[in-house]
Motif scaffolding. Structure first.
Motif, PDB file in Angstrom:
ATOM      1  N   UNK A 149     -42.151  25.830  38.620  1.00  0.00           N
ATOM      2  CA  UNK A 149     -42.009  26.665  37.531  1.00  0.00           C
ATOM      3  C   UNK A 149     -43.532  26.523  36.974  1.00  0.00           C
ATOM      4  N   UNK A 150     -44.295  25.279  37.055  1.00  0.00           N
ATOM      5  CA  UNK A 150     -45.518  25.175  36.657  1.00  0.00           C
ATOM      6  C   UNK A 150     -46.328  24.294  37.628  1.00  0.00           C
ATOM      7  N   UNK A 151     -47.536  24.466  37.597  1.00  0.00           N
ATOM      8  CA  UNK A 151     -48.321  23.600  38.457  1.00  0.00           C
ATOM      9  C   UNK A 151     -48.147  22.065  38.748  1.00  0.00           C
ATOM     10  N   UNK A 152     -47.649  21.481  37.541  1.00  0.00           N
ATOM     11  CA  UNK A 152     -47.382  19.929  37.461  1.00  0.00           C
ATOM     12  C   UNK A 152     -46.071  19.895  38.410  1.00  0.00           C
ATOM     13  N   UNK A 153     -45.141  20.745  38.217  1.00  0.00           N
ATOM     14  CA  UNK A 153     -43.731  20.515  38.720  1.00  0.00           C
ATOM     15  C   UNK A 153     -43.828  20.642  40.403  1.00  0.00           C
ATOM     16  N   UNK A 154     -42.705  20.077  40.708  1.00  0.00           N
ATOM     17  CA  UNK A 154     -42.608  20.278  42.145  1.00  0.00           C
ATOM     18  C   UNK A 154     -41.992  21.255  42.834  1.00  0.00           C
ATOM     19  N   UNK A 155     -42.253  21.674  43.927  1.00  0.00           N
ATOM     20  CA  UNK A 155     -41.168  22.546  44.643  1.00  0.00           C
ATOM     21  C   UNK A 155     -39.777  21.866  44.907  1.00  0.00           C
ATOM     22  N   UNK A 156     -38.811  22.151  44.799  1.00  0.00           N
ATOM     23  CA  UNK A 156     -37.562  21.477  45.220  1.00  0.00           C
ATOM     24  C   UNK A 156     -36.641  22.248  46.146  1.00  0.00           C
ATOM     25  N   UNK A 157     -36.515  21.517  47.251  1.00  0.00           N
ATOM     26  CA  UNK A 157     -35.498  21.938  48.236  1.00  0.00           C
ATOM     27  C   UNK A 157     -34.147  20.995  48.327  1.00  0.00           C
ATOM     28  N   UNK A 158     -33.186  22.174  48.285  1.00  0.00           N
ATOM     29  CA  UNK A 158     -31.782  21.429  48.167  1.00  0.00           C
ATOM     30  C   UNK A 158     -31.032  21.618  49.309  1.00  0.00           C
ATOM     31  N   UNK A 159     -30.470  20.681  50.318  1.00  0.00           N
ATOM     32  CA  UNK A 159     -29.386  21.262  51.407  1.00  0.00           C
ATOM     33  C   UNK A 159     -28.207  20.517  51.221  1.00  0.00           C
ATOM     34  N   UNK A 160     -27.223  21.045  51.561  1.00  0.00           N
ATOM     35  CA  UNK A 160     -25.735  20.829  51.511  1.00  0.00           C
ATOM     36  C   UNK A 160     -24.928  21.006  52.608  1.00  0.00           C
ATOM     37  N   UNK A 161     -24.170  20.039  53.013  1.00  0.00           N
ATOM     38  CA  UNK A 161     -23.564  20.249  54.352  1.00  0.00           C
ATOM     39  C   UNK A 161     -23.372  19.219  55.219  1.00  0.00           C
ATOM     40  N   UNK A 197     -32.325  16.152  48.999  1.00  0.00           N
ATOM     41  CA  UNK A 197     -33.230  16.602  48.064  1.00  0.00           C
ATOM     42  C   UNK A 197     -34.539  16.439  48.348  1.00  0.00           C
ATOM     43  N   UNK A 198     -35.484  17.286  48.161  1.00  0.00           N
ATOM     44  CA  UNK A 198     -36.939  17.136  48.664  1.00  0.00           C
ATOM     45  C   UNK A 198     -37.672  17.731  47.388  1.00  0.00           C
ATOM     46  N   UNK A 199     -38.538  16.848  46.632  1.00  0.00           N
ATOM     47  CA  UNK A 199     -39.406  17.139  45.685  1.00  0.00           C
ATOM     48  C   UNK A 199     -40.924  17.022  46.056  1.00  0.00           C
ATOM     49  N   UNK A 200     -41.441  18.094  46.223  1.00  0.00           N
ATOM     50  CA  UNK A 200     -42.716  18.423  46.938  1.00  0.00           C
ATOM     51  C   UNK A 200     -43.807  18.506  46.022  1.00  0.00           C
TER      52      UNK A 200
END
Length: 433
Positions: free
Chosen positions: A91-103, A124-127
């Motif tokens: 949402x902001x430049x300082x925040x990470x892209x968050x990818x979540x996978x389930x299963x 969960x991946x915080x990039x």
């Protein structure tokens, strides 16, 4: 009115296909293997991928039959992949892209030597701009025992033989990792892996439990196994040589294992695991010579030559693959692997591989046939030849032949008399649509 319904249906189909990306298919694989006998296996797999923007749903289910592993039960059905994943952009430049996978999907540590298996869990991946943090939380107890390759302890083997048990080894596995951005084309990764045996106390042998006396019924089962791993991975290009890549992995293995028996006492005792693994890989690309690749791999996994003190045998969660014929589990194993691959034709790839296997101590390994009185460390060598041919995009053929030459100084005379040379030929046919 009829035309309005037709127009509505057409519009709905157009909107659906525009918003969603849908792929699906079916593949059939058949393998014929000749080693000590003739075995055949066939597997039909249906798969589907549904995508909507940054959200994706994946499914893969299969039905299979093998004359080697399923002589009594004719067919085996399983879900190999059932995965929902989505991306939440920062949402902001300082925040990470968050990818979540389930299963359920195949989860692997960064080296592939500790665990590489389908599991049920959450990822969960915080990039961030400068680094990436990720975490796997997985459970292995929902897999069918006949489809589970997670069996690192004697207790797992015992449970797999019980008719009352239909599911695999119940273990909680976590993988926490950190990757840094490349620096001069050099990449660094750090990981911590932890697995806990969630079995109840039924059939479990406890520490300090007395050994059976002579004439008493032998104890069955084994002890709980909890292990910890810390690994570091370095990879990248070697600047002084063109098209030469390297990869170095180091793994420290600790935890608690039951099985050490005091020589002068009469009880079981837990021992602390203190083991290591080192992996080095070099790959040289020769695109001018039929897209050739020359590669070398060296794997060292520590062993334990005595029964006192800490247990220094490296103990992975799942097995790794080496030769087509001889493929021992890591632990008290050293592997030197040289291979050469080329594509003489556009649709044909050939691979020649030579492997040398050695023990790191005079202790036991995962395979049978060793002479317990032998002090020789050299186990044997293997030669493998593979040809992969894909005449059409939906048809693939693969033929692998291997010969393993066990060392006469390390194996027992009875084993060598029965198996002076081990061989295997495997033909795999894959058809997809």
């Amino acid at each position: 009115m009829l035309n309005f319904k037709r127009i509505l249906i057409v519009n709905l189909l157009i909107i659906t296909t525009t918003l969603f990306s849908v792929d699906y298919g079916l593949s059939i694989d058949e393998s014929i293997t000749v080693n000590s006998g003739l075995s055949n296996s066939i597997k039909a797999t249906a798969w589907s991928n549904i995508g909507l923007g940054d959200t994706k749903f994946e499914f893969k289910g299969s039905i299979s039959h093998s004359t080697a592993s399923q002589p009594d039960f004719p067919y085996f059905m399983d879900v190999d992949l059932l995965k929902f994943s989505t991306l939440f952009p920062k949402s902001t430049p300082k925040m990470p892209d968050t990818r979540i996978s389930l299963g359920r999907w195949t989860m692997s540590d960064q080296t592939g030597y500790v665990v590489a298996h389908k599991l049920d869990g959450l990822f969960m991946n915080l990039k961030y701009n400068t680094l990436s943090l990720y975490n796997y939380l997985a459970y292995s107890g929902l897999l069918w025992k006949s489809g589970s390759g997670i069996s690192p302890s004697e207790l797992d083997s015992f449970y797999a033989g019980l008719d009352s048990q239909t599911l695999g080894s119940p273990r909680f596995i976590t993988i926490t990792g950190l990757t840094l951005p490349p620096i001069f084309k050099q990449r660094v990764g750090l990981e911590v892996i932890y697995q806990v045996d969630l079995r109840d106390e039924e059939y479990v042998i406890s520490e300090y439990q007395a050994l059976p006396s002579e004439g008493d019924e032998a104890l069955e089962g084994g002890g709980l196994l909890n292990t910890f791993y810390a690994s570091m991975k370095l990879s990248g290009d070697i600047p002084v040589v063109e098209d030469l890549n390297y990869k170095v992995n180091y793994i420290f293995n600790s935890g608690s294992k039951l099985g050490q028996i005091q020589e002068d006492d009469t009880y079981y005792q837990n021992s602390t695991i203190f083991a290591h693994l080192v992996d080095l890989r070099l790959e040289k690309f020769l695109p001018s010579i039929y897209n050739s690749i020359v590669s070398y791999r060296f794997v060292y996994s520590s062993g334990d030559g005595d029964s006192s003190g800490n247990d220094t045998t490296f103990l992975p969660i799942t097995r790794s693959g080496f030769g087509a014929v001889f493929s021992p589990s890591l632990g008290n194993i050293i592997v030197n692997d040289i291979s050469y691959s080329l594509k003489p034709l556009d649709k044909l790839q050939t691979i020649v591989k030579v492997l040398a296997f050695t023990r790191s101590t005079t202790g036991s390994i995962s395979e049978d046939g060793l002479d317990p009185n032998s002090s020789s460390l050299y186990l044997g060598s293997e030669l493998d030849v593979t040809a992969n041919y894909r005449p059409f995009s939906d048809l693939g053929l693969s033929l692998t032949a291997g010969l393993y030459f066990p060392s006469s100084a390390t194996y027992s005379a009875a084993y060598l008399e029965e198996s002076p040379i081990l061989g295997s030929i495997k033909l795999n046919v894959s058809f997809s649509m």
